[in-house]
Design an enzyme around this catalytic site. Structure first.
Site, PDB file in Angstrom:
ATOM      1  CD1 TRP A 197      40.820  32.393 -76.561  1.00 39.65           C
ATOM      2  CD2 TRP A 197      39.048  32.059 -77.875  1.00 39.65           C
ATOM      3  NE1 TRP A 197      41.177  32.754 -77.830  1.00 39.65           N
ATOM      4  CE2 TRP A 197      40.105  32.555 -78.663  1.00 39.65           C
ATOM      5  CE3 TRP A 197      37.830  31.761 -78.498  1.00 39.65           C
ATOM      6  CZ2 TRP A 197      39.980  32.780 -80.034  1.00 39.65           C
ATOM      7  CZ3 TRP A 197      37.715  31.984 -79.854  1.00 39.65           C
ATOM      8  CH2 TRP A 197      38.770  32.483 -80.608  1.00 39.65           C
ATOM      9  CD  GLU A 255      45.437  28.280 -78.184  1.00 32.83           C
ATOM     10  OE1 GLU A 255      45.869  28.000 -79.306  1.00 32.83           O
ATOM     11  OE2 GLU A 255      45.434  29.445 -77.738  1.00 32.83           O
ATOM     12  CD  GLN A 295      46.606  23.226 -90.037  1.00 35.04           C
ATOM     13  OE1 GLN A 295      46.826  23.956 -90.988  1.00 35.04           O
ATOM     14  NE2 GLN A 295      47.507  22.414 -89.554  1.00 35.04           N
ATOM     15  CB  THR A 296      40.552  27.344 -88.011  1.00 27.39           C
ATOM     16  OG1 THR A 296      40.652  25.958 -88.324  1.00 27.39           O
ATOM     17  CG2 THR A 296      39.209  27.842 -88.477  1.00 27.39           C
ATOM     18  N   GLY A 303      36.204  21.707 -90.420  1.00 25.76           N
ATOM     19  CA  GLY A 303      37.217  20.873 -91.067  1.00 25.76           C
ATOM     20  C   GLY A 303      38.161  20.208 -90.068  1.00 25.76           C
ATOM     21  CE1 TYR A 304      43.634  20.388 -92.068  1.00 25.56           C
ATOM     22  CE2 TYR A 304      42.250  22.333 -91.740  1.00 25.56           C
ATOM     23  CZ  TYR A 304      43.268  21.681 -92.404  1.00 25.56           C
ATOM     24  OH  TYR A 304      43.937  22.326 -93.414  1.00 25.56           O
ATOM     25  CE1 TYR A 358      50.286  28.013 -80.474  1.00 28.42           C
ATOM     26  CE2 TYR A 358      48.420  26.559 -80.901  1.00 28.42           C
ATOM     27  CZ  TYR A 358      48.921  27.805 -80.596  1.00 28.42           C
ATOM     28  OH  TYR A 358      48.074  28.843 -80.360  1.00 28.42           O
ATOM     29  CG  ASP A 372      51.020  30.327 -83.850  1.00 34.92           C
ATOM     30  OD1 ASP A 372      52.014  31.070 -83.873  1.00 34.92           O
ATOM     31  OD2 ASP A 372      49.846  30.763 -83.838  1.00 34.92           O
TER      32      ASP A 372
END
Ligand code: SF4
Length: 358
Positions: A27, A40, A45-46, A84-85, A123, A141
């Site tokens: 990116w 983003e 969390q990754t 996830g998430y 964020y 973050d």
């Protein structure tokens, strides 16, 4: 010397360090709004290394906001499977649809307006505004909080919203106009590569001359954190209800955790309830089916961010009833092979892998 100038003496050193050796990320090749936005959201969390293959696949499959907006949610969730998430994927999809209808598929350019988009918090808004549009706003973050906590010797626990808001205020005047993108990415990268959670590599750090924790040999004391509670553990009984060579899967409701994903029916036992009875009860409550519970296939464990589960999967035989989606969005009879084409939670993937090995 004014306070800002004293505090910001480390900024040029940080920018020079970043300019020398930035990590290659797909990116970063084209910091246009849409790829920055997708990256983003995925990076929340990754880890970067996990995100890169997902990002490449996602951009190939949905190369524009419009392509994402017209895609069925099921395809978006399938492309997200394993990251996830899943609320992130649902929000991204909903936001793409909103943008296509409201602003011809273009993201707003300012931090304040980006905050109005579903799934974009402080964020992410700051990261997009600074990286894609050059707005001088700090992106705070976890990495940035850790670096600043050590740099300035902050004593407020970093998980608190107060600490995050205070850091945003303190960093805001330090973001160099015209170089906001490099500043934010440099600080995040320093946290990821040098100022790591344990064993920060201070000898290689461009901030060591001004860093409070390093100068006082107290790097192990920062960031200050309130102790986390141990996540609860739940037992869950899962029913693989077979009718011939097909098994029943149910789609979770969209507002639930893992909403839109497909899984086998099941649930937690009531107090003192044996798991076999849980399977019978859950199958009836969730799908309206009467079943015969046979031998368990075995158990799988899975850790979510806030709890852990041990799932015991039972082989079950369909007896009677028409499947209805009482507690699910939809239900479907599929072969195990077909099930793999649906977006599945990781725990369900683990159960399928266990069953296939038997
Ligand atoms: Fe982190 Fe050490 Fe750099 Fe301070 S000197 S910011 S503790 S890596």
């Amino acid at each position: 010397m004014c306070l800002n100038a004293a505090m910001s003496s480390w900024v040029p050193a940080l920018l020079t360090w970043f300019a020398k050796d930035p990590r290659a990320m797909p990116w970063r090749n084209r910091p246009a709004p849409y790829p920055v936005w997708v990256s983003e959201i995925m990076l929340q969390q990754t880890q970067v290394a996990t995100v890169i293959p997902y990002f490449k696949r996602f951009m190939r499959r949905f190369p524009t906001v419009r392509a994402l907006a017209v895609a069925p949610l099921r395809d978006v969730l399938k492309a997200w499977q394993g990251l996830g998430y899943y609320a992130r994927a649902r929000n991204l999809h909903a936001a793409a649809r909103q943008l296509v209808h409201g602003s011809n598929g273009r993201l707003p350019k300012s931090y304040e307006n980006l905050l109005q988009i579903p799934g974009i918090g402080a964020y992410t808004a700051a990261a997009i505004a600074s990286i894609a549009f050059g707005e001088p706003v700090p992106a705070v973050d976890g990495n940035v909080m850790r670096v600043c906590s050590r740099l300035w010797g902050l004593t407020t626990p970093i998980q608190s919203g107060r600490a995050k808001a205070a850091l945003f205020q303190r960093l805001s005047p330090l973001v160099p106009p015209g170089n906001a993108s490099a500043f934010n990415q440099a600080l995040m990268e320093l946290g990821a590569r040098v100022c790591k959670p344990t064993h920060p590599a201070c000898a290689a750090c461009p901030l060591r001359r001004t860093c409070f924790a390093f100068r006082h040999q107290r790097t192990g004391e920062f960031p200050v954190k309130t102790p986390r509670k141990r996540p609860p553990h739940y037992r869950v009984a899962v029913a693989l209800i077979w009718k011939g060579d097909r098994v029943l899967i149910a789609q979770r409701r969209s507002h639930q955790m893992l909403g839109g994903l497909w899984e086998f029916p099941g649930g937690k036992p009531l107090s003192g309830e044996p798991l076999r009875k849980t399977v019978l009860r859950e199958a009836l409550e969730e799908t309206g089916l009467r079943i015969r519970v046979q031998a368990p296939y075995g158990t799988v464990r899975h850790a979510y961010s806030h709890f852990h589960v041990t799932l015991t999967a039972f082989r079950c035989q369909y007896l009677s009833g028409r499947p209805r989606a009482h507690a699910a969005q939809r239900v479907q009879w599929v072969t195990l092979d077909q099930a793999r084409h649906y977006p599945l939670p990781r725990a369900t993937e683990k159960i399928i892998a266990m069953v296939e090995k038997m």
